[in-house]
Motif scaffolding. Sequence first.
Motif, mmCIF file in Angstrom:
data_model
loop_
_atom_site.group_PDB
_atom_site.id
_atom_site.type_symbol
_atom_site.label_atom_id
_atom_site.label_comp_id
_atom_site.label_asym_id
_atom_site.label_seq_id
_atom_site.Cartn_x
_atom_site.Cartn_y
_atom_site.Cartn_z
ATOM 1 N N ARG A 1 69.236 -76.553 -26.954
ATOM 2 C CA ARG A 1 70.442 -77.273 -27.355
ATOM 3 C C ARG A 1 71.207 -76.597 -28.483
ATOM 4 O O ARG A 1 72.420 -76.756 -28.599
ATOM 5 N N SER A 2 70.502 -75.877 -29.333
ATOM 6 C CA SER A 2 71.159 -75.247 -30.471
ATOM 7 C C SER A 2 70.171 -74.272 -31.088
ATOM 8 O O SER A 2 69.087 -74.033 -30.543
ATOM 9 N N TYR A 3 70.542 -73.700 -32.208
ATOM 10 C CA TYR A 3 69.604 -72.842 -32.939
ATOM 11 C C TYR A 3 69.913 -72.900 -34.428
ATOM 12 O O TYR A 3 70.990 -73.327 -34.857
ATOM 13 N N THR A 4 68.939 -72.479 -35.212
ATOM 14 C CA THR A 4 69.106 -72.414 -36.654
ATOM 15 C C THR A 4 68.412 -71.164 -37.161
ATOM 16 O O THR A 4 67.475 -70.658 -36.526
ATOM 17 N N VAL A 5 68.873 -70.647 -38.277
ATOM 18 C CA VAL A 5 68.326 -69.417 -38.853
ATOM 19 C C VAL A 5 67.736 -69.726 -40.222
ATOM 20 O O VAL A 5 68.351 -70.410 -41.041
ATOM 21 N N LEU A 6 66.526 -69.221 -40.445
ATOM 22 C CA LEU A 6 65.819 -69.459 -41.703
ATOM 23 C C LEU A 6 65.460 -68.126 -42.340
ATOM 24 O O LEU A 6 64.874 -67.250 -41.689
ATOM 25 N N ALA A 7 65.817 -67.949 -43.611
ATOM 26 C CA ALA A 7 65.381 -66.774 -44.354
ATOM 27 C C ALA A 7 63.869 -66.859 -44.583
ATOM 28 O O ALA A 7 63.364 -67.899 -45.002
ATOM 29 N N ILE A 8 63.158 -65.786 -44.277
ATOM 30 C CA ILE A 8 61.698 -65.782 -44.343
ATOM 31 C C ILE A 8 61.235 -65.020 -45.572
ATOM 32 O O ILE A 8 61.581 -63.844 -45.759
ATOM 33 N N ARG A 9 60.448 -65.697 -46.398
ATOM 34 C CA ARG A 9 59.858 -65.078 -47.588
ATOM 35 C C ARG A 9 58.343 -65.231 -47.492
ATOM 36 O O ARG A 9 57.805 -66.304 -47.736
#
Length: 294
Positions: A87-95
């Motif tokens: 349905r959608s997507y999201t982006v997460l900065a990975i640390r």
Amino acid sequence: MCEAPDPIRPTLAFLGPAGTFSHQAAFDCFGTSVEYVSKQTIEAVFQSLSPDVPLGIVPQENSTYGSVVETYNLLRDPTIGQNNFIRSYTVLAIRHCLVVRQGVKLENIDHVLSHEQALGQCRSFLARLLPQASLVPTDSTASAAEEISNGTTAFDPYRCAAICSSIVTTVFEGLEVLRQNIQDGEANSTRFFIVSHGSNTTLPLSQVFPVRREALLRINTSSETHGTSEYERSKFAKFIKALDLDILRIDRRPALHALTFWDVYFLEVGDIEGNTPWSEKLSQALQRAKYPRC
């Protein structure tokens, strides 16, 4: 006057346990508007989608280590696009952090546990500071920390480290962060697909997402013809040309049937600056570009 009862919150499945990056990405999108249920594998997230668990989130690609192969393998399932939908997507900065039992030093570590994506995203750090350590894949980043915390790993937990988010030290007892930001490069991010059971399931997002004129198409090459895989690929090229949409991404996985080197393609397509309603534009493109059978 009596207050109306709060509506029942839908359930969302994520790759667990609590403290994974999938969990964080889901919470950033949905906040307290859903009930969260952790699953041991990405496959279990897909399998749980149902009227009782209408939502899920799965990792799709990392900017450093590339596509999440397990996710794309599962997207070959024909129920995706029939019963269940992206349905959608999201982006997460990975640390990423190197997490150990309290008191463990770098020189004590013989084994590094994490999801294969996280191990791959920290290759430079591992080669430089822990070249002798064995790399042990786990179902998720947080499950690696959980195994070290509760002593269920196959190794001495005081000779192990996990690559995961620092939040796991607040979830599992007896852990501490030994090194921070160990990922390769500062621009390390992961994109997650938001999936649902049914195409009209409401997404109770806690933030406003931009309207995206994008879609993911799955193209199955024919197992019924006697042509070569090279011939199928030439048909695929004609299909792309006929679509006449922006091609944002192409992925390829082996087909599920028995023939050798037959493929399933995944196309992310879009029409970033178009004025025609996106559903109409996409429908016209698919009619124009029906995959040729001969």
